[in-house]
Motif scaffolding. Structure first.
Motif, PDB file in Angstrom:
ATOM      1  N   MET A   1     -42.343 -41.723  40.031  1.00 28.49           N
ATOM      2  CA  MET A   1     -43.227 -40.897  39.199  1.00 28.49           C
ATOM      3  C   MET A   1     -42.391 -40.141  38.171  1.00 28.49           C
ATOM      4  SD  MET A   1     -45.795 -37.780  40.280  1.00 28.49           S
ATOM      5  CE  MET A   1     -46.895 -38.832  41.196  1.00 28.49           C
ATOM      6  N   ARG A   2     -42.753 -40.283  36.896  1.00 29.90           N
ATOM      7  CA  ARG A   2     -42.053 -39.547  35.850  1.00 29.90           C
ATOM      8  C   ARG A   2     -42.483 -38.079  35.862  1.00 29.90           C
ATOM      9  NH1 ARG A   2     -43.619 -43.305  30.903  1.00 29.90           N
ATOM     10  NH2 ARG A   2     -45.534 -43.288  32.144  1.00 29.90           N
ATOM     11  N   SER A   3     -41.579 -37.208  35.421  1.00 30.43           N
ATOM     12  CA  SER A   3     -41.835 -35.774  35.495  1.00 30.43           C
ATOM     13  C   SER A   3     -41.687 -35.125  34.128  1.00 30.43           C
ATOM     14  CB  SER A   3     -40.871 -35.109  36.488  1.00 30.43           C
ATOM     15  OG  SER A   3     -39.533 -35.396  36.141  1.00 30.43           O
ATOM     16  N   VAL A   4     -42.555 -34.135  33.859  1.00 33.23           N
ATOM     17  CA  VAL A   4     -42.516 -33.404  32.606  1.00 33.23           C
ATOM     18  C   VAL A   4     -42.710 -31.922  32.882  1.00 33.23           C
ATOM     19  CG1 VAL A   4     -45.005 -33.832  32.222  1.00 33.23           C
ATOM     20  CG2 VAL A   4     -43.561 -33.146  30.303  1.00 33.23           C
ATOM     21  N   LEU A   5     -41.929 -31.099  32.199  1.00 36.32           N
ATOM     22  CA  LEU A   5     -42.081 -29.643  32.252  1.00 36.32           C
ATOM     23  C   LEU A   5     -42.573 -29.180  30.892  1.00 36.32           C
ATOM     24  CD1 LEU A   5     -39.868 -26.959  33.855  1.00 36.32           C
ATOM     25  CD2 LEU A   5     -40.379 -26.760  31.411  1.00 36.32           C
ATOM     26  N   ILE A   6     -43.619 -28.360  30.902  1.00 34.51           N
ATOM     27  CA  ILE A   6     -44.258 -27.906  29.663  1.00 34.51           C
ATOM     28  C   ILE A   6     -44.368 -26.390  29.678  1.00 34.51           C
ATOM     29  CG2 ILE A   6     -46.317 -28.056  28.210  1.00 34.51           C
ATOM     30  CD1 ILE A   6     -46.979 -30.692  29.768  1.00 34.51           C
ATOM     31  N   THR A   7     -43.808 -25.725  28.675  1.00 34.33           N
ATOM     32  CA  THR A   7     -43.994 -24.278  28.555  1.00 34.33           C
ATOM     33  C   THR A   7     -45.238 -24.000  27.719  1.00 34.33           C
ATOM     34  OG1 THR A   7     -42.593 -24.079  26.571  1.00 34.33           O
ATOM     35  CG2 THR A   7     -41.509 -23.869  28.723  1.00 34.33           C
ATOM     36  N   GLY A   8     -45.796 -22.807  27.910  1.00 32.28           N
ATOM     37  CA  GLY A   8     -47.031 -22.472  27.200  1.00 32.28           C
ATOM     38  C   GLY A   8     -48.194 -23.324  27.647  1.00 32.28           C
ATOM     39  N   ALA A   9     -48.244 -23.628  28.959  1.00 31.62           N
ATOM     40  CA  ALA A   9     -49.256 -24.558  29.475  1.00 31.62           C
ATOM     41  C   ALA A   9     -50.577 -23.883  29.809  1.00 31.62           C
ATOM     42  CB  ALA A   9     -48.714 -25.265  30.725  1.00 31.62           C
ATOM     43  N   GLY A  10     -50.715 -22.593  29.518  1.00 26.29           N
ATOM     44  CA  GLY A  10     -51.941 -21.892  29.864  1.00 26.29           C
ATOM     45  C   GLY A  10     -53.049 -22.009  28.839  1.00 26.29           C
ATOM     46  N   SER A  11     -52.731 -22.519  27.652  1.00 24.13           N
ATOM     47  CA  SER A  11     -53.760 -22.638  26.617  1.00 24.13           C
ATOM     48  C   SER A  11     -53.279 -23.579  25.525  1.00 24.13           C
ATOM     49  CB  SER A  11     -54.101 -21.266  26.007  1.00 24.13           C
ATOM     50  OG  SER A  11     -52.990 -20.750  25.291  1.00 24.13           O
ATOM     51  N   GLY A  12     -54.186 -23.915  24.632  1.00 28.15           N
ATOM     52  CA  GLY A  12     -53.835 -24.663  23.433  1.00 28.15           C
ATOM     53  C   GLY A  12     -53.208 -26.018  23.685  1.00 28.15           C
ATOM     54  N   ILE A  13     -52.209 -26.352  22.875  1.00 25.11           N
ATOM     55  CA  ILE A  13     -51.566 -27.658  22.938  1.00 25.11           C
ATOM     56  C   ILE A  13     -50.900 -27.872  24.291  1.00 25.11           C
ATOM     57  CG2 ILE A  13     -49.747 -29.102  21.957  1.00 25.11           C
ATOM     58  CD1 ILE A  13     -50.273 -27.781  19.253  1.00 25.11           C
ATOM     59  N   GLY A  14     -50.225 -26.841  24.809  1.00 26.63           N
ATOM     60  CA  GLY A  14     -49.537 -26.984  26.087  1.00 26.63           C
ATOM     61  C   GLY A  14     -50.479 -27.323  27.223  1.00 26.63           C
ATOM     62  N   LEU A  15     -51.641 -26.679  27.246  1.00 26.37           N
ATOM     63  CA  LEU A  15     -52.635 -26.954  28.282  1.00 26.37           C
ATOM     64  C   LEU A  15     -53.143 -28.385  28.177  1.00 26.37           C
ATOM     65  CD1 LEU A  15     -54.622 -26.224  30.524  1.00 26.37           C
ATOM     66  CD2 LEU A  15     -56.086 -25.152  28.780  1.00 26.37           C
ATOM     67  N   GLN A  16     -53.440 -28.836  26.964  1.00 23.39           N
ATOM     68  CA  GLN A  16     -53.947 -30.202  26.809  1.00 23.39           C
ATOM     69  C   GLN A  16     -52.893 -31.236  27.180  1.00 23.39           C
ATOM     70  OE1 GLN A  16     -57.219 -30.796  26.009  1.00 23.39           O
ATOM     71  NE2 GLN A  16     -56.702 -32.876  26.660  1.00 23.39           N
ATOM     72  N   LEU A  17     -51.637 -30.959  26.839  1.00 24.42           N
ATOM     73  CA  LEU A  17     -50.560 -31.865  27.233  1.00 24.42           C
ATOM     74  C   LEU A  17     -50.459 -31.958  28.752  1.00 24.42           C
ATOM     75  CD1 LEU A  17     -47.777 -30.861  24.680  1.00 24.42           C
ATOM     76  CD2 LEU A  17     -48.840 -33.118  24.866  1.00 24.42           C
ATOM     77  N   CYS A  31     -45.767 -24.314  32.901  1.00 21.76           N
ATOM     78  CA  CYS A  31     -45.100 -23.006  32.849  1.00 21.76           C
ATOM     79  C   CYS A  31     -45.928 -21.971  32.097  1.00 21.76           C
ATOM     80  CB  CYS A  31     -43.737 -23.135  32.172  1.00 21.76           C
ATOM     81  SG  CYS A  31     -42.629 -24.310  32.963  1.00 21.76           S
ATOM     82  N   GLY A  32     -45.844 -20.735  32.570  1.00 20.12           N
ATOM     83  CA  GLY A  32     -46.498 -19.609  31.922  1.00 20.12           C
ATOM     84  C   GLY A  32     -46.111 -18.315  32.597  1.00 20.12           C
ATOM     85  N   ARG A  33     -46.641 -17.207  32.083  1.00 20.90           N
ATOM     86  CA  ARG A  33     -46.312 -15.899  32.656  1.00 20.90           C
ATOM     87  C   ARG A  33     -47.336 -15.422  33.665  1.00 20.90           C
ATOM     88  NH1 ARG A  33     -45.476 -12.315  27.320  1.00 20.90           N
ATOM     89  NH2 ARG A  33     -47.370 -13.471  26.795  1.00 20.90           N
ATOM     90  N   ASP A  34     -48.583 -15.853  33.509  1.00 27.17           N
ATOM     91  CA  ASP A  34     -49.695 -15.295  34.271  1.00 27.17           C
ATOM     92  C   ASP A  34     -50.253 -16.341  35.235  1.00 27.17           C
ATOM     93  OD1 ASP A  34     -52.255 -14.393  35.096  1.00 27.17           O
ATOM     94  OD2 ASP A  34     -52.438 -13.151  33.297  1.00 27.17           O
ATOM     95  N   ARG A  35     -50.085 -16.109  36.536  1.00 26.61           N
ATOM     96  CA  ARG A  35     -50.541 -17.084  37.528  1.00 26.61           C
ATOM     97  C   ARG A  35     -52.049 -17.306  37.449  1.00 26.61           C
ATOM     98  NH1 ARG A  35     -49.131 -19.525  42.215  1.00 26.61           N
ATOM     99  NH2 ARG A  35     -47.068 -18.581  42.208  1.00 26.61           N
ATOM    100  N   SER A  36     -52.816 -16.240  37.383  1.00 28.36           N
ATOM    101  CA  SER A  36     -54.275 -16.393  37.396  1.00 28.36           C
ATOM    102  C   SER A  36     -54.748 -17.158  36.167  1.00 28.36           C
ATOM    103  CB  SER A  36     -54.957 -15.026  37.467  1.00 28.36           C
ATOM    104  OG  SER A  36     -54.625 -14.231  36.340  1.00 28.36           O
ATOM    105  N   ARG A  37     -54.116 -16.910  35.021  1.00 32.61           N
ATOM    106  CA  ARG A  37     -54.489 -17.624  33.798  1.00 32.61           C
ATOM    107  C   ARG A  37     -54.170 -19.109  33.922  1.00 32.61           C
ATOM    108  NH1 ARG A  37     -52.122 -16.378  27.687  1.00 32.61           N
ATOM    109  NH2 ARG A  37     -53.360 -17.952  26.589  1.00 32.61           N
ATOM    110  N   LEU A  38     -52.992 -19.420  34.463  1.00 33.57           N
ATOM    111  CA  LEU A  38     -52.610 -20.813  34.640  1.00 33.57           C
ATOM    112  C   LEU A  38     -53.542 -21.518  35.624  1.00 33.57           C
ATOM    113  CD1 LEU A  38     -48.690 -20.982  34.779  1.00 33.57           C
ATOM    114  CD2 LEU A  38     -50.199 -22.092  33.119  1.00 33.57           C
ATOM    115  N   GLU A  39     -53.812 -20.852  36.734  1.00 30.78           N
ATOM    116  CA  GLU A  39     -54.667 -21.455  37.752  1.00 30.78           C
ATOM    117  C   GLU A  39     -56.055 -21.731  37.208  1.00 30.78           C
ATOM    118  OE1 GLU A  39     -52.738 -19.692  41.898  1.00 30.78           O
ATOM    119  OE2 GLU A  39     -54.424 -18.654  40.935  1.00 30.78           O
TER     120      GLU A  39
END
Length: 242
Positions: A1-17, A31-39
């Motif tokens: 399985m290939r792996s990718v790490l994405i910052t800014g994944a809580g919204s916008g382009i990062g979330l869609q990626l 990746c993000g700062r806010d657990r509840s937002r990411l979840e």
């Protein structure tokens, strides 16, 4: 399985990626700062959450330093603020944007570069704004221009390790960040379109990924105008401020 790490994944382009790579069967580290937002944003998406503030170097190095090897790292997180009055230059605003977009990216790279597999790839998300100077964009443009040079220089120094470097240069994408803009955004596209363009470019190993084509082409053509003519045109462009 290939792996990718994405910052800014809580919204916008990062979330869609994150959503799209997970749907394609990748192991996704979101990746993000806010657990509840990411979840909340990633509900129903198979992803590992990685929590840190990338402006905190010690925390960023500690958290990302615990990551396993990765095939792909996409450093996407960033912010945007505008200088509304250049005569009364806001140095604090300038520092905030540089700290987030440029220094924060460097903080992430410090522990991650050694964790990218040979044959893997690093992607830095810059902006098409760096094709030519735009009004009020002193801070944002300078931070993204720094990423331009950073990507090109890293490509030279990482080539011997067979790590590719891609610079992503989006135009206007419909995200929570761009919705705050108080001016027309020609050629604005959806996050789905942006994600498709980025993933396609990365899969083909492109060093530079700019989109949408028509908007980027227009900027490149305008960048060839004589400096004086571009200055004359911008003086006659209405400037919206909040």
């Amino acid at each position: 399985m290939r792996s990718v790490l994405i910052t800014g994944a809580g919204s916008g382009i990062g979330l869609q990626l994150a959503r799209d790579y997970a749907a394609d069967g990748w192991r996704v580290v979101a990746c993000g700062r806010d657990r509840s937002r990411l979840e909340q944003a990633l509900e129903g998406v198979e992803a590992e959450l990685c929590l840190f503030d990338m402006e905190n170097r010690e925390q960023t190095v500690r958290v990302l330093g615990a990551q396993a090897e990765l095939d792909l790292v996409i450093l996407n997180a960033g912010s945007c603020e505008y200088i509304d009055d250049a005569l009364h230059f806001d140095a604090a605003l300038f520092e905030r944007v540089i700290r987030t977009n440029l220094i924060g990216t460097a903080n992430c790279m410090a522990p991650l570069l050694a964790r990218i597999k040979r044959g893997g790839r690093l992607a830095l998300v810059g902006s098409s704004v760096t094709w030519l100077p735009l009004p009020r964009a002193e801070a944002y443009g300078a931070s993204k221009a720094g990423l331009d040079y950073l990507a090109r220089s890293l490509a030279l120094d990482l080539s011997h390790r067979r790590i590719g470097v891609s610079l992503v240069r989006p135009g206007f994408v419909d995200t929570p960040l761009t919705r705050k803009n108080d001016f027309p955004m020609p050629g604005r596209i959806s996050v789905q379109q942006a994600s498709h363009a980025i993933r396609r470019g990365l899969s083909r190993g492109r060093a530079e990924i700019g989109f949408p084509f028509g908007f980027v082409l227009a900027l490149r053509l305008l960048s060839w105008l004589p400096r004086g003519l571009w200055l004359w045109l911008t003086r006659r462009t209405p400037r919206s401020t909040t």
